[in-house]
Design an enzyme around this catalytic site. Structure first.
Site, PDB file in Angstrom:
ATOM      1  N   GLY A   1       0.888  -1.224  -0.056  1.00 47.45           N
ATOM      2  CA  GLY A   1      -0.053   0.091   0.023  1.00 47.45           C
ATOM      3  C   GLY A   1       0.624   1.216   0.001  1.00 47.45           C
ATOM      4  N   SER A   2       0.189   1.995   0.668  1.00 46.99           N
ATOM      5  CA  SER A   2       0.850   3.642   0.619  1.00 46.99           C
ATOM      6  C   SER A   2       1.901   3.831   1.766  1.00 46.99           C
ATOM      7  CB  SER A   2      -0.176   4.616   0.444  1.00 46.99           C
ATOM      8  OG  SER A   2      -0.491   4.796   1.746  1.00 46.99           O
TER       9      SER A   2
ATOM     10  N   VAL B   1       0.338   4.762   5.091  1.00 44.45           N
ATOM     11  CA  VAL B   1      -0.400   3.819   5.968  1.00 44.45           C
ATOM     12  C   VAL B   1       0.797   2.982   6.357  1.00 44.45           C
ATOM     13  CG1 VAL B   1      -2.059   1.982   6.183  1.00 44.45           C
ATOM     14  CG2 VAL B   1      -2.670   3.991   4.715  1.00 44.45           C
TER      15      VAL B   1
ATOM     16  N   GLU C   1       5.551  -3.262   0.779  1.00 43.97           N
ATOM     17  CA  GLU C   1       5.568  -3.217  -0.642  1.00 43.97           C
ATOM     18  C   GLU C   1       4.939  -2.059  -0.917  1.00 43.97           C
ATOM     19  OE1 GLU C   1       7.379  -4.585  -2.633  1.00 43.97           O
ATOM     20  OE2 GLU C   1       7.528  -6.760  -1.757  1.00 43.97           O
TER      21      GLU C   1
ATOM     22  N   CYS D   1       1.622  -0.085  -8.690  1.00 50.56           N
ATOM     23  CA  CYS D   1       2.764   0.407  -8.034  1.00 50.56           C
ATOM     24  C   CYS D   1       3.982   0.661  -8.688  1.00 50.56           C
ATOM     25  CB  CYS D   1       2.561  -0.393  -6.850  1.00 50.56           C
ATOM     26  SG  CYS D   1       3.095  -2.153  -7.060  1.00 50.56           S
TER      27      CYS D   1
END
Lengths: 512, 525
Positions: A198-199, A202, A220, A254
């Site tokens: 995710g980001s 977060v 990741e 991503c």
């Protein structure tokens, strides 16, 4: 078949789920390889039997064409599951340590043991691949797992929650649905490993929560993955692959190419070639195409619209947006400065800023002045440029003359570096992520004849003995490696001579 | 070192990394060799510093630190050229045309935080591993070993390039400042309590962390040693007492408590008395073979635990807080909820827990956090396997202790609350290395792969399916029962140290779901 309703998991159930999985794991049913293969096969059929339902769900969540789901997710996911299914027996086999005279008698062995109960947190952009691939790794490693799919893909997440208990052992594998409260509750529990995709924002929250429970985490993330285009490239292929990498899943990948660095003199040619490709991909415009996805949420649509409006660059192609169906046209922006809005954050949308540079050196400097990206792409036919870029930069992975493919390529780890993530997965690397390498040794009693010097009371004699045993011979201060090598050649040469002489003697004896 | 200096050190290390001098393997080897001579040339000074900080006998330093650290450096020195080579991915029909490779690249600028208990090896081993990987390193040794830390700070610039290794000395303010920066990797060895602080700080900067934590907190991390009735008692008691009392019990993998079957308890105790007398004939207090604990605070903590215990002290028990002396102490009749079982002991006290049988011992271990190491004393292979299979721990050592840390070729690392990640030898190199995937895709491949480009059509989808879709065995795997059988056979085989039986044999041919016969088995090696 209808898509089931999205129902968040009751927050109070979450500690119970964690406890149940812990008990099931301790019971040891995941240890036999046959059980793991059985579950992996079930996972494959979970997908194979329901491909159309998944496509339908992803069309509803991401406005994604069914064929794009096929190309981007289904094949790669099944491939990963198959790889785990075929290889798990070999991966899980205990490994002998390389021979060392001092320790050989203790038979040093590395056992591949499951870490325990793991948590997989999945983002919205490639829910199928990013759920089932790590889940296959967890199953292969012999772990029990909780999967938390994204609340931004409700149709997919609901379908997954519906199918998992039908195919997999519910005592070991569970889906938890929900948003912030559910995730917060999940992260209050201790996990034997967490995989978060995710980001970065977060990720910081997840890592801070995991710090309290000392749960190890693989992240990741992403970041702005640069593309360096050299004038020596195969222009048409470069444009096709670059535009494909940017428009697939409407740029919400991503490892999508984020921005392009191109020598000034070559810029116009590249832009024109990209525009040609876009017209070929979407002959009637992207808005009408059944081959083009939508942005996942109104929030992300608004974010991208604002970035485009604030940009000081020139729109060379596209620029269309429509809030009703979260559509953003594939857009090429030229004349983008390094402090432009489009360079301020990971774009995660179908917008391609082009930055003109003097030469490859300047491109490398720009890349190095920023956070290490998850991916780096270079398009060139010149092997010197390729080497210059690869040696001169850091990135999670790098692809020469293509985009995106590194994620599912066989035998390669997928992972970031620095702010683009830590740890790696896919294939064997997923197995390794969820596996504890447990060192085991067995020391026979007689070895104390040699090692008895370690016991008190210490004497000068016992110290000398232990030092002789433990302190290795070391190279001379000024490394005379050439001389050493010649030394070993002499030993081998004399051994060979001795063997030859002995052989000759045997032959001579036989003749007599 | 002042706080501003920390910032400067960090900047200079970044510059050192950017200079790319660490990319040369010959240069890395030269630096590792310099570290070797840093130790060899100054053995006496290290002996003195460790005696001052830990009251430790030079002989113990040589066995526990000097030999192992030099060995580890030697392994790094010999191995780095091979490890750093770019690897090709295993052959795959679908991908080989793109020449998939894994480049071994240094992560960048890394931070090593080392603890007080083995300051030499736990500092230099990771530093050398980081150098082998091509990283530049800030080393923060413990403020609790001021002499060793000062010596390291003095010697490091004399031997190793100051652009690539720097020692930062100090306590909480300096460490806090260090942790404000983004590091490309942090290796932390120490307590679970501080590990949480380090991890929380690293979360803000997204720095990856390897922790080797021995938890001081109530959580555990207590390494158990299980005795079986079938054992070579004399040898095993000597080994466990050695491992417990070396460095005065301040070893992250020291046996924390012993689990002994009731029927064996008296024999064990008798043996312990005799071995203790042999180790310290004039008592530990006067022995030059026995270390002090690190601080009076630590002595007080151990004293309190001893006062509160419900067990019976059968040997030792004496504590001199001023002199930082804690006598080798054996306590019997310790229950699961005793003070001595409430935290990681990290001192020369050995509680003995008695059980009825091995099953009870296993349950006792499983009810607690996964330890960094588990020790088994048994000459019965079945018992050994039973314990190994039904427990989790960082490592297992059968019939001996501690030495697995120095054993060649096996990783050292914890699981769960006992730490995450691993190091030593090649594993240290791996910890500080980024695996960078590289693919090169020729233009003509689009003849096969052009199905990926829009506009999508059904025929393109079929074309891509042919390339990407794997086939699976049919849903009913009739060979499952046989597979299980084979597996048991293989495990047995392994246990007896025989040749491994290859891969699991799935049925020779199966009908796949789309009706095609798939030959071969699930075995792909």
């Amino acid at each position: 078949m209808a898509v089931p309703d999205y129902v968040p998991t009751p927050v109070d159930d979450i500690p119970t789920i964690r406890a149940e999985l812990g008990a099931a794991f301790r019971a040891g049913t995941t240890k036999p390889i046959a059980n793991r293969r059985e579950q992996l096969l079930a996972l494959a059929y979970l997908l194979k039997d329901n491909i159309d339902r998944f496509k339908e769900a992803l069309a509803s969540d991401l406005g994604r064409p069914a064929l794009e789901t096929d190309v981007l997710e289904v094949g790669g996911t099944l491939h990963e599951i198959k790889d785990a299914y075929d290889s798990v027996a070999r991966w899980a086999r205990p490994q002998r340590a390389p021979f060392a005279l001092n320790y050989a008698a203790m038979r040093p062995t590395i056992r591949k043991e499951p870490k325990g109960v793991v948590l997989i947190i999945v983002p919205f952009n490639y829910p199928l691949l990013l759920t089932l691939e790590p889940l296959a790794g967890a199953i292969a490693a012999g772990c029990a797992a909780v999967v938390k799919p994204s609340e931004l893909t409700p149709a997919f997440s609901a379908l997954l929650a519906d199918l998992v208990p039908q195919y997999l052992d519910p005592a070991l594998y569970r889906v938890v649905n929900g948003a912030v409260p559910e995730t917060t509750k999940l992260l209050e529990q201790p996990w034997d490993h967490i995989l978060f995709t995710g980001s970065a924002r977060v990720a910081r929250i997840v890592l801070a929560a995991a710090a309290r429970t000392l749960s190890p985490v693989t992240t990741e993330l992403g970041g702005k993955s640069p593309v360096i285009v050299d004038a020596s490239c195969d222009l048409r292929t470069t444009a096709r692959r670059l535009v494909w990498g940017k428009t697939a899943n409407a740029g919400q990948t991503c490892v999508a190419p984020d921005y392009v660095l191109v020598p000034r003199a070559f810029q116009d040619k590249l832009v024109q070639a990209c525009i040609d490709v876009l017209k070929e991909f979407y002959p009637d415009g992207a808005a009408e195409s059944d081959s083009y996805s939508r942005i996942v949420s109104p929030g992300h649509h608004a974010r991208l619209s604002a970035l485009l409006e604030k940009s000081g660059g020139t729109t060379a192609y596209g620029g269309g947006k429509r809030a009703e169906d979260k559509f953003i046209e594939p857009t090429i922006v030229t004349g983008v400065g390094l402090d432009d809005s489009l360079m301020s954050e990971e774009l995660f949308g179908p917008v391609l800023p082009i930055i003109a540079v003097e030469d490859i050196n300047e491109a490398i400097q720009i890349v190095n002045a920023r956070d290490h990206p998850l991916a780096l792409y270079v398009f060139t036919q010149d092997s010197r440029v390729k080497k210059q870029v690869l040696d001169g930069t850091q990135s999670g992975g790098a692809v020469v003359n293509d985009c995106l493919l590194q994620v599912t390529a066989d035998g390669l780890p997928f992972g970031g570096i620095g702010p683009s993530g830590s740890g790696s997965h896919t294939g064997k690397y997923s197995f390794d992520m969820f596996t504890h390498t447990r060192s085991t040794l067995d020391n026979p009693s007689w070895l104390d004849l040699v090692m008895g010097g370690r016991f008190p009371p210490f004497t000068d004699k016992s110290t000398r003995m232990m030092r002789a045993l433990l302190v290795p011979s070391l190279p001379a201060r000024k490394s005379k490696s050439a001389a050493n090598r010649w030394g070993s050649y002499w030993v081998m040469l004399s051994l060979a001579c001795a063997a030859a002489a002995y052989g000759a003697k045997l032959i001579a004896e036989r003749k007599q | 070192m002042s706080i501003e200096d920390v910032t400067k050190v960090r900047k200079e290390l970044q510059r050192g990394f950017a200079s790319k001098k660490t990319h040369s393997i010959a240069w890395r080897k030269a630096q590792i060799l310099a570290l070797v001579y840093l130790v060899k040339d100054n053995i006496d000074r290290f002996d003195t510093a460790l005696a001052l900080d830990l009251g430790r006998s030079p002989l113990e330093t040589h066995i526990m630190e000097l030999g192992p650290v030099l060995n580890d450096l030697r392994v790094l020195y010999d191995g780095v050229a091979n490890w750093a080579k770019t690897e090709s991915a295993p052959f795959s029909m679908a991908w080989f045309l793109m020449k998939p490779q894994i480049r071994k690249e240094p992560k960048g600028v890394v931070l090593v935080i080392s603890p007080f208990n083995y300051p030499l090896i736990l500092s230099l081993s990771p530093v050398a591993g980081a150098l082998a990987a091509g990283c530049t390193v800030a080393l923060k040794p413990s403020e609790q070993t001021p002499h060793v830390s000062a010596l390291l700070a003095e010697l490091m610039p004399k031997y190793v390039d100051a652009d690539v290794v720097r020692v930062v000395n100090g306590a909480v303010p300096e460490t806090t400042k260090l942790l404000e920066y983004q590091w490309d990797h942090i290796l932390y060895t120490g307590s679970g309590r501080v590990a949480r602080i380090v991890l929380t700080a690293a979360a803000k900067t997204l720095s990856p962390v390897t922790t080797e934590a021995n938890t001081f907190a109530i959580l555990g991390g207590k390494c158990p040693a299980i005795f079986d009735t079938k054992c070579d008692l004399r040898t095993f008691v000597r080994r466990i007492l050695w491992a417990k009392f070396v460095n005065s019990g301040q070893t992250c993998i020291a046996p924390d408590y012993a689990i002994v079957p009731k029927s064996l308890e008296l024999a064990v105790i008798e043996e312990i008395r005799s071995v203790l007398h042999e180790f310290y004939p004039d008592g530990a207090e006067r022995s030059s073979s026995f270390s002090k604990v690190i601080s009076s605070h630590s002595a007080t903590r151990l004293h309190t635990l001893l006062q509160k215990t419900g067990g019976e002290i059968i040997c030792g028990g004496k504590v001199d807080v001023e002199a930082r002396f804690v006598e080798p102490t054996i306590v019997r009749g310790v229950k699961g909820d005793d003070s001595l079982m409430s935290e990681y002991l990290f001192g020369p006290i050995l509680p003995i827990v008695t059980v009825d049988d091995i099953d009870e011992a296993i349950e006792f271990v499983k009810a607690r956090d996964h330890p960094l190491a588990l020790y088994i004393f048994s000459t019965d292979k079945e018992v050994q396997q039973k314990i190994i299979r039904s427990t989790q721990s960082g490592a297992v050592f059968v019939n001996d202790l501690i030495l697995h840390f120095v054993a060649h070729g096996v990783p050292f690392g914890g699981i769960g609350p006992s730490g995450s990640g691993q190091y030593k030898g090649k594993y240290t190199f791996d910890t500080f290395t980024h695996l960078r995937t590289v693919l090169v895709s020729p233009s003509w491949l689009d003849i096969i792969l052009s199905g990926r480009y829009p506009p999508y059509s059904a025929s393109k989808a079929r074309k891509m399916d042919m390339v990407t879709m794997p086939s699976f065995p049919s849903r009913r795997t009739t060979g499952m029962a046989k597979e299980r059988q084979d597996e048991t056979g293989r495990e047995n085989n392994h246990r007896t140290g025989g040749k491994e039986g290859g891969c699991i044999n799935a049925p020779v041919s199966k009908v796949s779901d789309d009706g095609h016969t798939v030959s071969g088995s699930g075995c792909s090696d």
